[in-house]
Design an enzyme around this catalytic site. Structure first.
Site, PDB file in Angstrom:
ATOM      1  N   GLY A  88      77.024  43.048  96.515  1.00 22.15           N
ATOM      2  CA  GLY A  88      76.594  42.262  97.679  1.00 22.15           C
ATOM      3  C   GLY A  88      76.858  42.929  99.019  1.00 22.15           C
ATOM      4  O   GLY A  88      76.695  42.293 100.063  1.00 22.15           O
ATOM      5  N   SER A 115      74.656  46.196  94.495  1.00 17.74           N
ATOM      6  CA  SER A 115      73.694  46.497  95.574  1.00 17.74           C
ATOM      7  C   SER A 115      72.532  47.383  95.130  1.00 17.74           C
ATOM      8  O   SER A 115      71.993  48.158  95.922  1.00 17.74           O
ATOM      9  CB  SER A 115      74.406  47.124  96.777  1.00 17.74           C
ATOM     10  OG  SER A 115      75.289  46.183  97.356  1.00 17.74           O
ATOM     11  N   HIS A 138      82.341  39.436  84.294  1.00 16.93           N
ATOM     12  CA  HIS A 138      81.858  39.751  85.647  1.00 16.93           C
ATOM     13  C   HIS A 138      83.020  39.628  86.632  1.00 16.93           C
ATOM     14  O   HIS A 138      83.876  38.741  86.479  1.00 16.93           O
ATOM     15  CB  HIS A 138      80.716  38.803  86.036  1.00 16.93           C
ATOM     16  CG  HIS A 138      79.977  39.293  87.239  1.00 16.93           C
ATOM     17  ND1 HIS A 138      80.467  39.131  88.505  1.00 16.93           N
ATOM     18  CD2 HIS A 138      78.814  39.975  87.365  1.00 16.93           C
ATOM     19  CE1 HIS A 138      79.624  39.694  89.370  1.00 16.93           C
ATOM     20  NE2 HIS A 138      78.616  40.210  88.701  1.00 16.93           N
ATOM     21  N   GLU A 181      80.510  48.033  87.631  1.00 17.51           N
ATOM     22  CA  GLU A 181      80.201  47.368  88.897  1.00 17.51           C
ATOM     23  C   GLU A 181      81.420  47.419  89.829  1.00 17.51           C
ATOM     24  O   GLU A 181      82.316  46.557  89.721  1.00 17.51           O
ATOM     25  CB  GLU A 181      79.855  45.893  88.662  1.00 17.51           C
ATOM     26  CG  GLU A 181      78.613  45.651  87.847  1.00 17.51           C
ATOM     27  CD  GLU A 181      77.996  44.276  88.148  1.00 17.51           C
ATOM     28  OE1 GLU A 181      76.835  44.239  88.541  1.00 17.51           O
ATOM     29  OE2 GLU A 181      78.687  43.257  87.998  1.00 17.51           O
ATOM     30  N   ASN A 227      70.754  39.390  87.212  1.00 15.58           N
ATOM     31  CA  ASN A 227      71.824  38.382  87.113  1.00 15.58           C
ATOM     32  C   ASN A 227      71.634  37.418  88.278  1.00 15.58           C
ATOM     33  O   ASN A 227      71.940  37.743  89.416  1.00 15.58           O
ATOM     34  CB  ASN A 227      73.189  39.082  87.180  1.00 15.58           C
ATOM     35  CG  ASN A 227      74.338  38.081  87.223  1.00 15.58           C
ATOM     36  OD1 ASN A 227      74.150  36.891  86.963  1.00 15.58           O
ATOM     37  ND2 ASN A 227      75.529  38.561  87.553  1.00 15.58           N
ATOM     38  N   GLU A 230      83.191  38.376  89.424  1.00  9.06           N
ATOM     39  CA  GLU A 230      83.299  37.041  90.044  1.00  9.06           C
ATOM     40  C   GLU A 230      84.020  36.075  89.106  1.00  9.06           C
ATOM     41  O   GLU A 230      84.711  35.163  89.565  1.00  9.06           O
ATOM     42  CB  GLU A 230      81.897  36.549  90.438  1.00  9.06           C
ATOM     43  CG  GLU A 230      81.384  37.307  91.661  1.00  9.06           C
ATOM     44  CD  GLU A 230      79.883  37.521  91.704  1.00  9.06           C
ATOM     45  OE1 GLU A 230      79.154  36.821  90.986  1.00  9.06           O
ATOM     46  OE2 GLU A 230      79.443  38.410  92.473  1.00  9.06           O
ATOM     47  N   LYS A 234      73.186  34.747  88.937  1.00 14.05           N
ATOM     48  CA  LYS A 234      74.415  34.072  89.380  1.00 14.05           C
ATOM     49  C   LYS A 234      74.146  32.568  89.539  1.00 14.05           C
ATOM     50  O   LYS A 234      73.376  32.019  88.751  1.00 14.05           O
ATOM     51  CB  LYS A 234      74.941  34.732  90.657  1.00 14.05           C
ATOM     52  CG  LYS A 234      75.100  36.255  90.481  1.00 14.05           C
ATOM     53  CD  LYS A 234      75.850  36.929  91.580  1.00 14.05           C
ATOM     54  CE  LYS A 234      75.947  38.421  91.286  1.00 14.05           C
ATOM     55  NZ  LYS A 234      76.710  39.170  92.239  1.00 14.05           N
TER      56      LYS A 234
HETATM   57  P1  13P Z   1      74.239  42.558  93.929  1.00 16.10           P
HETATM   58  O1  13P Z   1      73.102  43.349  93.295  1.00 16.10           O
HETATM   59  O2  13P Z   1      73.787  41.364  94.686  1.00 16.10           O
HETATM   60  O3  13P Z   1      75.144  43.474  94.689  1.00 16.10           O
HETATM   61  O4  13P Z   1      75.101  41.964  92.708  1.00 16.10           O
HETATM   62  C1  13P Z   1      75.491  42.817  91.692  1.00 16.10           C
HETATM   63  C2  13P Z   1      76.057  42.024  90.582  1.00 16.10           C
HETATM   64  O5  13P Z   1      77.126  41.441  90.725  1.00 16.10           O
HETATM   65  C3  13P Z   1      75.287  41.956  89.339  1.00 16.10           C
HETATM   66  O6  13P Z   1      76.035  41.393  88.314  1.00 16.10           O
END
Ligand code: 13P
Length: 256
Positions: free
Chosen positions: A175, A215, A97, A169, A10, A99, A12
């Site tokens: 992150g 992560s 997601h 997640e 992903n 976010e 982003k």
């Molecule tokens: P990270 O792998 O950067 O922690 O992000 C995970 C994520 O949000 C995947 O959708």
């Protein structure tokens, strides 16, 4: 883990079409040579979709978006519909997601409408569910995950479950460099499978995949994939550098 692992990057809000072209070329070259025994997917910004879809056309690599709107078309400035994604040849879309939930106020009900629209338009969906740190501390993580899963799947036909992956997640893991405890990841993935069996019927969840995200990197991948209930991973920052992403694919392939 019993199924062929599904590895999704992903990106982003990262990469230009030129950068995505370069990245994908490396993945395509690797795939053609090594024929890895895992499913590979990349979820890219809208502006990179055409480049990536054209480039990966004759390969098994799946290309997806990171969001879509639930209406088909109309006066919704700035939005992209599931039917538009389907028409340009996207394979899947990530929905819900954390976010999107956090920064763009998406509710589980809105996510459910998006899931139904995406499936109706022939797209596979990756539905993200996850608890915040405060929900974890209050010991309501299980309830949050099960509620988000049930609402996201409301009205989704059992025959469409093969088009669904659910990514667990935890928000606090994204992150942060820290993953959830392996036993807990396995337990949550198992609970997601069980709740889907409960909604539909026993065994219904066998056709869908449950992933872990937050992560994930080459160092913790083996532990995550070693568990029976985790069918793959959703990767953020470690999917941005092609060498790192390819190492993850190579590892996942050997792991099966
Ligand atoms: P990270 O792998 O950067 O922690 O992000 C995970 C994520 O949000 C995947 O959708």
């Amino acid at each position: 883990m019993l199924k062929k692992p599904l590895i999704i990057g992903n990106w982003k809000m990262n990469k230009t079409p030129e950068e995505s072209d370069d990245f994908l070329q490396k993945v395509l070259d690797y795939e053609a040579e090594a024929k890895p025994n895992c499913e590979i997917a990349v979820s890219v910004p809208f502006i990179c979709l055409s480049t990536c879809i054209d480039k990966s056309k004759s390969s098994p690599i799946k290309i997806g978006a990171q969001n879509c709107y639930f209406e088909e078309n109309g006066a919704f400035t700035g939005e992209i519909s599931a039917s538009m994604l389907s028409r340009i040849g996207a394979d899947f879309v990530i929905l819900g997601h954390s976010e999107r939930r956090r920064y763009f106020s998406e509710t589980s009900e809105i996510i459910n409408l998006k899931v139904r629209s995406a499936i109706k338009n022939g797209l596979d969906v990756v539905i993200c569910v996850g608890e915040s740190l405060s929900e974890k501390e209050k010991l309501i993580a299980d309830e949050i995950i099960l509620m988000q899963t049930k609402i996201a799947l409301f009205g989704v036909d059992i025959n469409s479950l093969s088009k669904v992956s659910i990514a667990y997640e935890p928000l606090w893991a994204i992150g942060s460099g820290d993953i959830e405890k392996i036993e807990k990841i396995n337990e949550m993935c198992e609970k997601i499978h069980r709740v889907v069996d409960q909604i539909y019927n026993k065994g219904a969840s066998a056709t869908m995949k449950v992933l872990y995200g937050g992560s994930v990197n080459i160092k913790n991948l083996s532990k995550i994939l070693s568990k029976a209930n985790t069918d793959g991973v959703l990767i953020g920052s470690a999917s941005l550098v092609s060498d790192e992403f390819l190492k993850i694919i190579e590892f996942a392939s050997k792991h099966t």
